[in-house]
Design an enzyme around this catalytic site. Structure first.
Site, PDB file in Angstrom:
ATOM      1  N   THR A 123      -1.908  -9.469 -55.346  1.00 33.65           N
ATOM      2  CA  THR A 123      -3.085  -8.633 -54.139  1.00 33.65           C
ATOM      3  C   THR A 123      -2.877  -6.799 -54.308  1.00 33.65           C
ATOM      4  O   THR A 123      -1.252  -6.555 -55.041  1.00 33.65           O
ATOM      5  CB  THR A 123      -2.240  -9.077 -53.372  1.00 33.65           C
ATOM      6  OG1 THR A 123      -2.106  -8.679 -52.086  1.00 33.65           O
ATOM      7  CG2 THR A 123      -0.282  -9.405 -53.239  1.00 33.65           C
ATOM      8  N   ASP A 124      -3.649  -6.804 -53.782  1.00 37.70           N
ATOM      9  CA  ASP A 124      -3.986  -5.133 -53.437  1.00 37.70           C
ATOM     10  C   ASP A 124      -2.619  -4.434 -52.930  1.00 37.70           C
ATOM     11  O   ASP A 124      -1.867  -3.223 -53.121  1.00 37.70           O
ATOM     12  CB  ASP A 124      -5.103  -4.893 -53.307  1.00 37.70           C
ATOM     13  CG  ASP A 124      -5.479  -5.215 -51.529  1.00 37.70           C
ATOM     14  OD1 ASP A 124      -4.780  -5.882 -50.966  1.00 37.70           O
ATOM     15  OD2 ASP A 124      -6.299  -4.538 -51.382  1.00 37.70           O
ATOM     16  N   GLU A 125      -1.701  -5.740 -51.909  1.00 34.53           N
ATOM     17  CA  GLU A 125      -0.764  -5.187 -51.185  1.00 34.53           C
ATOM     18  C   GLU A 125       0.509  -4.529 -51.528  1.00 34.53           C
ATOM     19  O   GLU A 125       1.726  -3.627 -51.056  1.00 34.53           O
ATOM     20  CB  GLU A 125      -0.353  -6.088 -49.820  1.00 34.53           C
ATOM     21  CG  GLU A 125      -1.395  -6.479 -49.527  1.00 34.53           C
ATOM     22  CD  GLU A 125      -0.586  -7.121 -47.933  1.00 34.53           C
ATOM     23  OE1 GLU A 125       0.473  -6.710 -47.657  1.00 34.53           O
ATOM     24  OE2 GLU A 125      -1.084  -8.233 -47.030  1.00 34.53           O
ATOM     25  N   TYR A 148       6.489  -9.136 -47.552  1.00 35.35           N
ATOM     26  CA  TYR A 148       5.604 -10.142 -48.562  1.00 35.35           C
ATOM     27  C   TYR A 148       5.626  -9.270 -49.998  1.00 35.35           C
ATOM     28  O   TYR A 148       4.901  -9.803 -50.999  1.00 35.35           O
ATOM     29  CB  TYR A 148       4.546 -10.043 -47.700  1.00 35.35           C
ATOM     30  CG  TYR A 148       3.300 -10.550 -48.472  1.00 35.35           C
ATOM     31  CD1 TYR A 148       3.330 -12.204 -49.032  1.00 35.35           C
ATOM     32  CD2 TYR A 148       2.112  -9.837 -48.730  1.00 35.35           C
ATOM     33  CE1 TYR A 148       2.254 -12.610 -50.191  1.00 35.35           C
ATOM     34  CE2 TYR A 148       1.008  -9.992 -49.124  1.00 35.35           C
ATOM     35  CZ  TYR A 148       1.120 -11.398 -50.520  1.00 35.35           C
ATOM     36  OH  TYR A 148      -0.472 -11.621 -50.322  1.00 35.35           O
ATOM     37  N   LYS A 152       5.747  -9.940 -53.979  1.00 42.02           N
ATOM     38  CA  LYS A 152       4.395  -9.975 -54.923  1.00 42.02           C
ATOM     39  C   LYS A 152       4.512  -8.405 -55.567  1.00 42.02           C
ATOM     40  O   LYS A 152       4.426  -8.600 -57.189  1.00 42.02           O
ATOM     41  CB  LYS A 152       3.203 -10.047 -53.925  1.00 42.02           C
ATOM     42  CG  LYS A 152       2.999 -10.631 -53.254  1.00 42.02           C
ATOM     43  CD  LYS A 152       2.571 -12.468 -54.147  1.00 42.02           C
ATOM     44  CE  LYS A 152       1.596 -12.289 -54.528  1.00 42.02           C
ATOM     45  NZ  LYS A 152       1.350 -13.414 -55.084  1.00 42.02           N
TER      46      LYS A 152
END
Ligand code: NAD
Ligand code: DAU
Length: 347
Positions: A123-125, A148, A152
């Protein structure tokens, strides 16, 4: 026929990916999913069992070994994860178990039973808040801002270390926010569609000026398939639509689409917008550089945000039974825990 093991194929993005693979008719698909609150076999009911389903946990080494030995898949695509930031703030335990522990089991398992490709969906997060910074490139530093995102980012680092140490054929994709049919109504867009239809409050965190790059789920799935087929093992691709939308504008666009499609008055729907206390540690902006996937794999997004949103609203309006079923059970308890904005550990 080659086979592909998809994990988390009963969730939002995974179910679209299984559908895409089945339509290709080139692969036998095995779908390993634990069926958490977010996983639902009904998301794939149109495929009439055109794949093998195994209910189980990616953190269960015996089960993963058994499936790999039985199927000897050409590739694994790992979608399985706990995916919702607000839930990770309430309690991060499952996020660490599945997103890191489960991924570790998969990596160890392919050391014993090799595959040709292991595509890990990230994810871009992981790049953290891009407010005041450039859009993130693939080599940008990882600065996760939520439990979260930290889980990741940890998984990505583990993938990179296993690639270097054991020469495993790992590919990573990092996409921006997805939207579309079958998204669980805890995420901003489906939550607001459901609430707008029901005349409930539309909760906007803080000032609603945080921004996200919304990508239609089918565009993401085509990008992941392109990476699976064409990317070199060891590569990593950002995937994004290249637009930045403030949350408040997204919620207003949902209101417009719901009003237009239900005949409700727009002012009435918009009057339910309510500014609520912020998410702790809320990242204000995500933004990605996506030149690499466009240039090297020839991928580009096909669906514009406003037409994709209208199509998504239409889908939710025509699937009230699906919405009712997935929001029965523990949903109300979750909703009360988050929207009371107390962020304590759930009972
Ligand atoms: P989702 O929550 O809708 O679905 C997750 C699926 O994984 C569910 O079917 C669930 O039952 C399954 N699962 C959870 N834990 C499992 C376990 N231990 N073993 C086996 N299956 C398990 O998630 P999503 O939104 O479809 O996201 C899929 C992946 O894409 C995740 O890895 C997420 O981090 C990533 N991602 C999501 C987005 C987004 O906007 N939704 C954007 C970028 C990346
Ligand atoms: O960026 C990719 C990520 O996008 C994925 O890795 C995650 O799995 C996915 O859940 C998503 O995370 P976000 O936190 O960005 O998505 P969410 O839909 O929860 O929130 C989008 C924005 O809207 C965010 O700024 C928080 C805000 N928000 C969200 C909810 C649920 C609100 O203002 N009100 C809400 O009720």
């Amino acid at each position: 026929m080659e086979s592909i093991l998809v994990t988390g194929g009963c969730g939002f993005i995974g179910s679209h990916f299984v559908r895409l693979l089945c339509a290709e008719e080139k692969f036998r698909v095995i779908n390993l999913d634990k069926l958490t609150y977010a996983g639902n076999l009904e998301n794939l009911s149109d495929l009439a069992g055109g794949f093998r389903f195994v209910r189980g946990d990616i953190a269960d080494r015996d089960l993963v070994d058994r499936v790999l030995k039985e199927e000897r898949p050409w590739a694994i695509v790992n979608f399985a994860a706990e995916s919702h930031v607000d839930r990770s703030i309430l309690d991060a335990s499952l996020f660490l178990q599945t997103n890191i522990g489960g991924l570790h089991v998969l990596l160890e398992a392919i050391r014993a039973v090799p595959v040709k490709r292991f595509l890990h969906v990230s994810t871009d997060e992981v790049y953290g808040d891009r407010e005041g910074r450039d859009a993130a490139a693939e080599e940008s530093a990882l600065r996760p801002g939520s439990p979260y995102a930290a889980s990741k980012a940890s998984a990505d680092l583990l993938c990179l270390a296993y690639r270097r140490t054991y020469d495993l054929p790992i590919i990573i994709t990092r996409s921006s926010n997805n939207y579309g049919p079958f998204q669980f109504p805890e995420k901003l867009i489906p939550l607001c569609i459901r609430n707008a239809v029901a005349g409930l409050k539309l909760p906007v965190y803080a000032d609603g000026r945080q921004s996200r790059d919304w990508l239609h789920v089918e565009d993401n799935c085509r990008a992941i398939l392109a990476a699976l087929n064409k990317a070199r093992p060891g590569s990593l691709y950002n995937i994004g639509a290249g637009g930045e939308w403030k949350n408040l504008d997204v919620v207003r666009a949902v209101c417009r689409a719901v009003a237009a499609q239900t005949g409700q008055h727009l002012e009435q729907v918009e009057s339910n917008i309510e500014f609520v206390a912020d998410r702790p540690g809320h990242d204000r902006r995500y933004a990605l550089k996506t030149e690499n996937i466009r240039r090297e794999l020839g991928w580009y997004p096909r669906t514009g945000f406003e037409s994709g949103l209208e199509q998504t609203v239409r889908w939710y309006l025509s699937h009230p039974d699906w919405v009712a079923r997935v929001t029965s059970g523990e949903y109300q308890q979750y909703y009360d825990a988050v929207y009371a904005r107390q962020w304590g550990k759930p009972s």
